[in-house]
Design a protein around this motif. Structure first.
Motif, PDB file in Angstrom:
ATOM      1  N   LEU A 109      81.158 -18.529  38.844  1.00 30.60           N
ATOM      2  CA  LEU A 109      80.421 -16.434  38.648  1.00 30.60           C
ATOM      3  C   LEU A 109      79.769 -16.542  39.959  1.00 30.60           C
ATOM      4  O   LEU A 109      79.730 -15.639  40.650  1.00 30.60           O
ATOM      5  N   ARG A 110      78.637 -16.900  40.006  1.00 36.14           N
ATOM      6  CA  ARG A 110      77.394 -16.402  40.797  1.00 36.14           C
ATOM      7  C   ARG A 110      77.994 -16.400  41.879  1.00 36.14           C
ATOM      8  O   ARG A 110      77.990 -15.601  43.139  1.00 36.14           O
ATOM      9  N   ARG A 111      78.887 -17.265  42.423  1.00 37.18           N
ATOM     10  CA  ARG A 111      79.421 -16.914  44.395  1.00 37.18           C
ATOM     11  C   ARG A 111      80.572 -16.186  44.020  1.00 37.18           C
ATOM     12  O   ARG A 111      81.255 -16.730  44.996  1.00 37.18           O
ATOM     13  N   GLY A 112      81.072 -15.845  43.353  1.00 39.70           N
ATOM     14  CA  GLY A 112      82.307 -15.462  43.352  1.00 39.70           C
ATOM     15  C   GLY A 112      83.305 -16.092  43.308  1.00 39.70           C
ATOM     16  O   GLY A 112      84.562 -15.813  43.898  1.00 39.70           O
ATOM     17  N   VAL A 113      83.652 -17.314  42.383  1.00 37.07           N
ATOM     18  CA  VAL A 113      85.099 -17.578  43.383  1.00 37.07           C
ATOM     19  C   VAL A 113      84.894 -17.981  41.779  1.00 37.07           C
ATOM     20  O   VAL A 113      84.786 -17.967  40.149  1.00 37.07           O
ATOM     21  N   ARG A 114      86.700 -18.051  41.912  1.00 41.58           N
ATOM     22  CA  ARG A 114      87.332 -17.752  40.566  1.00 41.58           C
ATOM     23  C   ARG A 114      88.049 -19.314  40.877  1.00 41.58           C
ATOM     24  O   ARG A 114      88.665 -20.007  41.794  1.00 41.58           O
ATOM     25  N   ILE A 115      87.706 -20.343  39.762  1.00 40.60           N
ATOM     26  CA  ILE A 115      88.341 -21.980  39.138  1.00 40.60           C
ATOM     27  C   ILE A 115      89.885 -21.804  38.781  1.00 40.60           C
ATOM     28  O   ILE A 115      89.732 -20.542  37.499  1.00 40.60           O
ATOM     29  N   ASN A 116      90.688 -22.037  39.138  1.00 33.58           N
ATOM     30  CA  ASN A 116      92.074 -21.808  38.731  1.00 33.58           C
ATOM     31  C   ASN A 116      92.388 -23.438  38.432  1.00 33.58           C
ATOM     32  O   ASN A 116      92.830 -24.572  39.205  1.00 33.58           O
ATOM     33  N   SER A 117      92.334 -24.066  37.606  1.00 30.02           N
ATOM     34  CA  SER A 117      92.915 -25.422  36.973  1.00 30.02           C
ATOM     35  C   SER A 117      93.818 -25.552  36.352  1.00 30.02           C
ATOM     36  O   SER A 117      94.300 -24.780  35.387  1.00 30.02           O
ATOM     37  N   ARG A 118      94.796 -26.649  37.132  1.00 31.72           N
ATOM     38  CA  ARG A 118      96.079 -27.130  36.595  1.00 31.72           C
ATOM     39  C   ARG A 118      96.210 -28.727  35.732  1.00 31.72           C
ATOM     40  O   ARG A 118      95.693 -29.123  37.094  1.00 31.72           O
ATOM     41  N   ILE A 119      95.686 -29.086  34.819  1.00 33.16           N
ATOM     42  CA  ILE A 119      95.864 -30.760  34.179  1.00 33.16           C
ATOM     43  C   ILE A 119      96.651 -31.150  33.911  1.00 33.16           C
ATOM     44  O   ILE A 119      97.066 -30.276  32.261  1.00 33.16           O
ATOM     45  N   ASP A 120      97.512 -31.848  34.182  1.00 33.54           N
ATOM     46  CA  ASP A 120      98.939 -32.985  33.486  1.00 33.54           C
ATOM     47  C   ASP A 120      98.695 -32.544  32.369  1.00 33.54           C
ATOM     48  O   ASP A 120      97.459 -33.384  31.829  1.00 33.54           O
ATOM     49  N   SER A 121      99.563 -32.941  31.024  1.00 33.84           N
ATOM     50  CA  SER A 121      98.796 -32.946  29.164  1.00 33.84           C
ATOM     51  C   SER A 121      99.700 -34.365  29.712  1.00 33.84           C
ATOM     52  O   SER A 121      99.021 -35.082  28.698  1.00 33.84           O
ATOM     53  N   ASP A 122      99.901 -35.129  30.276  1.00 33.34           N
ATOM     54  CA  ASP A 122     100.299 -36.831  29.961  1.00 33.34           C
ATOM     55  C   ASP A 122      99.684 -37.284  30.846  1.00 33.34           C
ATOM     56  O   ASP A 122     100.088 -39.044  31.198  1.00 33.34           O
ATOM     57  N   LEU A 123      98.534 -37.150  30.999  1.00 34.05           N
ATOM     58  CA  LEU A 123      97.768 -38.411  32.258  1.00 34.05           C
ATOM     59  C   LEU A 123      97.583 -39.674  32.060  1.00 34.05           C
ATOM     60  O   LEU A 123      96.663 -39.230  29.786  1.00 34.05           O
ATOM     61  N   PRO A 124      97.784 -40.881  31.381  1.00 36.30           N
ATOM     62  CA  PRO A 124      97.221 -41.568  30.859  1.00 36.30           C
ATOM     63  C   PRO A 124      95.574 -41.813  31.226  1.00 36.30           C
ATOM     64  O   PRO A 124      94.848 -41.662  32.252  1.00 36.30           O
ATOM     65  N   PRO A 125      95.288 -42.835  29.963  1.00 35.18           N
ATOM     66  CA  PRO A 125      93.813 -42.711  29.975  1.00 35.18           C
ATOM     67  C   PRO A 125      93.943 -43.593  31.632  1.00 35.18           C
ATOM     68  O   PRO A 125      94.579 -44.270  31.928  1.00 35.18           O
ATOM     69  N   LEU A 126      92.099 -43.561  32.158  1.00 32.06           N
ATOM     70  CA  LEU A 126      91.761 -44.674  33.211  1.00 32.06           C
ATOM     71  C   LEU A 126      90.584 -44.986  33.264  1.00 32.06           C
ATOM     72  O   LEU A 126      89.795 -44.714  32.112  1.00 32.06           O
ATOM     73  N   PHE A 127      90.358 -46.246  33.710  1.00 35.77           N
ATOM     74  CA  PHE A 127      89.275 -47.274  33.849  1.00 35.77           C
ATOM     75  C   PHE A 127      87.878 -46.907  34.070  1.00 35.77           C
ATOM     76  O   PHE A 127      88.207 -47.021  35.980  1.00 35.77           O
ATOM     77  N   PHE A 128      87.085 -45.884  34.173  1.00 36.10           N
ATOM     78  CA  PHE A 128      86.584 -45.254  35.202  1.00 36.10           C
ATOM     79  C   PHE A 128      84.608 -45.237  34.876  1.00 36.10           C
ATOM     80  O   PHE A 128      85.078 -45.084  33.500  1.00 36.10           O
ATOM     81  N   ASP A 129      83.854 -44.895  35.737  1.00 39.80           N
ATOM     82  CA  ASP A 129      82.712 -44.720  34.597  1.00 39.80           C
ATOM     83  C   ASP A 129      82.879 -43.314  35.232  1.00 39.80           C
ATOM     84  O   ASP A 129      82.601 -42.460  36.622  1.00 39.80           O
ATOM     85  N   HIS A 130      82.157 -42.839  34.343  1.00 39.99           N
ATOM     86  CA  HIS A 130      82.244 -41.300  33.686  1.00 39.99           C
ATOM     87  C   HIS A 130      81.050 -40.418  34.940  1.00 39.99           C
ATOM     88  O   HIS A 130      81.986 -39.976  35.318  1.00 39.99           O
ATOM     89  N   ILE A 131      79.843 -41.254  34.152  1.00 39.50           N
ATOM     90  CA  ILE A 131      79.794 -40.428  35.220  1.00 39.50           C
ATOM     91  C   ILE A 131      79.109 -40.546  36.682  1.00 39.50           C
ATOM     92  O   ILE A 131      79.351 -39.292  36.966  1.00 39.50           O
ATOM     93  N   GLN A 132      79.857 -41.419  37.485  1.00 40.63           N
ATOM     94  CA  GLN A 132      80.107 -41.493  39.056  1.00 40.63           C
ATOM     95  C   GLN A 132      81.499 -40.140  39.441  1.00 40.63           C
ATOM     96  O   GLN A 132      81.186 -39.855  40.252  1.00 40.63           O
ATOM     97  N   ILE A 133      82.399 -40.502  38.400  1.00 42.08           N
ATOM     98  CA  ILE A 133      83.386 -40.214  38.597  1.00 42.08           C
ATOM     99  C   ILE A 133      83.140 -38.454  38.537  1.00 42.08           C
ATOM    100  O   ILE A 133      83.657 -37.153  39.045  1.00 42.08           O
ATOM    101  N   GLN A 134      82.481 -38.060  37.311  1.00 43.38           N
ATOM    102  CA  GLN A 134      81.847 -36.255  37.928  1.00 43.38           C
ATOM    103  C   GLN A 134      81.626 -36.233  38.767  1.00 43.38           C
ATOM    104  O   GLN A 134      81.014 -34.901  39.322  1.00 43.38           O
ATOM    105  N   GLN A 135      80.194 -37.153  39.009  1.00 42.37           N
ATOM    106  CA  GLN A 135      79.580 -36.743  40.237  1.00 42.37           C
ATOM    107  C   GLN A 135      80.292 -36.304  41.696  1.00 42.37           C
ATOM    108  O   GLN A 135      79.995 -35.528  41.902  1.00 42.37           O
TER     109      GLN A 135
END
Ligand code: ADP
Length: 772
Positions: A640-666
């Motif tokens: 918002l501050r940078r005046g950027v609009r984020i447009n996200s499209r995430i498929d609803s049928d994604l399978p669960p994945l095995f990953f480190d939450h913090i690292q992937i967030q990083q």
């Protein structure tokens, strides 16, 4: 005819003449009915001689027909025929044609008999009874008329004996009672008592009897209203009056009475009385004071409460006005008096609120209103005044005014800019502070006061305007709370960041009646935040750099030692080998030291690698979509501050994945931030697209920007590669390291028409990730 007369006269004519002398109208006939004599007066009156009359004889009874009135003829002729035949005396009254017209006569004839008893003639008299007869007829007519009058007069008429016994009822009364006087009787009771018993309402009977007796004894007129029983048993109210009739000696000979039906009138009077009674009770019960006075200044009415309050039992207008004035609060009296006098003089309505003293000495607010009532010609007929206690209302108004004032002050002193909108978004209120901030008031700006859109266009930054409008268009019809950060134009033209929130206010029916909103100028705070963030980032970079330097120094130190040992041992080995003769034993030992030092260096490197090796302890099976939306939300404010609009499209049928939450967030945060930084230079329409999709055994995540794109796609994943002045060049390297440790990959593509698309893929099968 006296027998003596007949003896005195030897002939009918003689006898008739004798009669003529007595009464003046004698006549005589022979046995067949021919006139033999007519007195002189009679001849004159009839204008006929016996010869004239006998001349008609040829017509049989024609002579009579000519003489007798047609209405009387048949009767008289019959009588005369009978007498002629029988010799019976003739006595009859009839009208006879005289010179002057028909007139009533009483004619009497007697037969004259010879010795053998045969009729030889008739003699008689004719007496003029015209005036008597007319008098009697007139009297008769009069009586008839009176009787008709008595019966048809629309009242009941009755007559009593001097003792009070009913002796006559007119027809109407008979019809009403269903009985005549003769029917009024009860054994053992006088007729009067029977009348009372039979026809007077039991509740009125005693009073009726008493009043009538009083009149009978004193001779005074009788007057009373009572209920009289009709033939069908219904009692109706009668108004009755009776007067006595006295003879020459003053003795009462009759009582004549009249009574007429006043039932409807009584009912109306009763209704009026009741309504007046109710009205009076209403006036007395109502907590208002009422008075009226004539145009001449005479008091015509004052309600009980008003008099009590003024401390009077009854009063004239001036007394009452004075008492009322005395009750007025000293501070109000001049104004009340002035206005009241003016109104009375001009004939205008008076309306005023002032304080009036009560019995207990306290003053209470009162609303007075008096108005003139005008006649058809416009002149004042009466004044009506009403006084109502409005103390409570005034106090409530006062406290409302005070509370409104304090609320107003609260609103104005709050460190926020307050506004209200109508349900359709039309601005209806702005706090003083907001008006000053914007530099104009609602009422000053006809355009912006009209609609929300006009206002928004005038004050919201053009880049934020679509989002703000969109948000309002979602909130206004649904009542969804409105919250937005946007830039707003201050009175000096500077756009500043604002935090705006608005909530809908509902009525009891659940309808939106108003929107109440606050705007907080967060521009300074945002700048401070940004500066803080930059400072933190710089600090982090500095500490990273410092720890990196330290780490590098310690690694250099750790590895430097075995390297130095290896160099010196290699040198020694070289010397021992170059010696004459070469000292193989010593060279061998030096070589052993080189190997040991090399092993030591390898150990150091292995230890360092072990130190940086990502542990997979914190990896779990997670919903991948969640981590992506979390990262997006984390970056929303910065976007918002940078005046950027984020447009996200995430498929609803994604399978669960095995990953480190913090690292992937990083990884996600790093790639999103890089994309936003890359768009900093873009003039407008900064759009960041987040796309997550499954492709068989892989989940691909694409972060696309419309920045300048990547110049060195081969190098950017190398550590310490950066094109930014403050950059470290470690972000993408770490991302690649994290993803590869999860069995994934990362690469960059060109975005069409401009910008970069960073894509990373993670394996769907957890085993695959675990295996890496
Ligand atoms: P830093 O951000 O500190 O420079 P990174 O490793 O994250 O370190 O990025 C390395 C370099 O890759 C950046 O300096 C930049 O030149 C380039 N880069 C990364 N992301 C983008 C992008 N979205 N568009 C263009 N260039 C990029």
């Amino acid at each position: 005819m006296a027998p003596g007369l007949a003896t005195a006269a030897n002939s009918p004519i003689g006898a008739a003449k004798t009669v003529e002398k007595l009464s003046g109208n004698g006549w005589a006939m022979d046995a067949s009915g021919r006139w033999t004599y007519l007195s002189h007066d009679l001849q004159l009156a009839l204008a006929k001689t016996p010869e004239d009359l006998n001349a008609w004889w040829s017509e049989g009874e024609g002579a009579w027909k000519q003489l007798v009135h047609p209405d009387d003829f048949e009767r008289v002729a019959g009588e005369w025929r009978h007498c002629l035949r029988s010799g019976y005396p003739f006595d009859s009254e009839f009208r006879i044609r005289r010179r002057t017209g028909f007139g009533w006569v009483r004619s009497s004839g007697r037969s004259i008999l010879d010795d053998s008893g045969d009729i030889v003639g008739w003699y008689g008299t004719s007496l003029d009874i015209d005036s008597d007869r007319k008098t009697v007829d007139a009297l008769h007519d009069r009586e008839l008329e009176l009787s008709l009058l008595v019966d048809s007069v629309p009242s009941h008429l009755w007559r009593l004996t001097p003792e009070g016994e009913p002796s006559f009822f007119n027809k109407r009364m008979i019809d009403y009672l269903g009985r005549d006087v003769s029917d009024i009787q009860i054994p053992g009771l006088s007729r009067l008592d029977a009348m009372i018993e039979m026809a007077i309402h039991p509740e009125d009977a005693e009073e009726f009897g008493g009043a009538l007796n009083q009149s009978l004894v004193t001779g005074e007129s009788f007057f009373m209203r009572y209920r009289l029983r009709r033939h069908d048993g219904v009692y109706r109210w009668m108004s009755s009056r009776a007067e006595s009739v006295r003879d020459h000696d003053g003795r009462i000979v009759q009582w004549y009475g009249l009574c007429h039906d006043v039932n409807d009138q009584v009912a109306t009077e009763e209704a009026l009385r009741r309504s007046e009674w109710h009205l009076q009770r209403l006036i007395d019960a109502l907590p208002v004071h009422i008075c009226s006075w004539t145009a001449a200044g005479e008091l015509s009415y004052v309600s009980k409460r008003f008099l009590e309050e003024a401390g009077l039992s009854k009063a004239s207008f001036s007394e009452f006005a004075k008492a009322a004035l005395d009750l007025i609060h000293p501070d109000d009296v001049a104004q009340v008096r002035g206005q009241a006098l003016q109104c009375i003089q001009k004939g205008d309505a008076f309306s005023m609120r002032y304080r009036r003293r009560r019995k207990d000495g306290t003053f209470r607010w009162t609303a007075d209103r008096f108005e003139p009532l005008r006649g058809t010609n416009g002149t004042i007929v009466e004044w009506y005044g009403l006084s109502v206690d409005v103390d409570e209302e005034m106090r409530i108004q006062q406290s409302l005014r005070e509370s409104e004032h304090s609320l107003h002050q609260l609103v104005e002193t709050l460190p926020a800019l307050i506004y209200c909108l109508a349900p359709d978004g039309r601005p209806i209120y702005r706090s003083q502070k907001l008006s000053e901030y914007l530099g104009f008031r609602i009422e000053e700006d006809a355009e912006t006061g009209k609609s929300l859109h006009a206002t928004l266009e005038a004050i919201i930054h053009p880049e934020d305007l679509p989002a703000v409008k969109r948000k309002y268009s979602q909130s206004l019809p649904t009542g969804k709370p409105y919250a937005m950060r946007h830039r707003m134009r201050r009175f000096d033209g500077e756009y500043r960041w604002m935090e705006t929130r608005a909530l809908a206010m509902y009525n009891a029916e659940g309808e939106i009646v108003q929107w109440n909103g606050v705007c907080l100028d967060i521009d300074d705070w945002l700048r401070a935040q940004e500066e803080l963030r930059l400072a933190q980032r710089n600090l982090a970079r500095a500490s990273q750099a410092a720890s990196l330097a330290e780490l590098t120094a310690s690694i250099a130190h750790e590895i430097g030692q075995p390297l130095a040992a290896m160099i010196s041992s290699s040198d020694a080995c070289q010397q021992w080998l170059n010696a004459e003769p070469p000292n193989m034993k010593r060279a061998q030992k030096a070589l052993d030291r080189v190997v040991r030092s090399a092993n030591t260096a390898t150990d150091v490197v292995n230890r360092i690698r072990a130190l940086f090796k990502h542990s997979d302890d914190s990896r779990r099976v997670n919903a991948f979509g969640n981590v992506v939306t979390e990262a997006r939300d984390l970056m929303a404010e910065e976007a918002l501050r940078r005046g950027v609009r984020i447009n996200s499209r995430i498929d609803s049928d994604l399978p669960p994945l095995f990953f480190d939450h913090i690292q992937i967030q990083q990884v996600l945060v790093n790639l999103i931030r890089n994309a936003m930084e890359a768009m900093d230079a873009a003039p407008d329409r900064r759009l960041l697209q987040l796309r997550v999709r499954r492709d068989e055994d892989w989940v691909h995540t694409e972060i696309t920007d419309n920045g300048p794109g990547v110049d060195n796609p081969d190098r950017i994943f190398e550590p310490f590669f950066t094109t930014k002045g403050q950059g470290m060049g470690m972000g993408l390297a770490i991302c690649r390291s994290i993803l590869e440790s999860h069995g994934g990959r990362i690469w960059v593509e060109k975005n069409d028409p401009n910008g970069a698309k960073f894509v990373f893929s993670l394996p769907v099968k957890a085993e695959a990730a675990r295996a890496s």
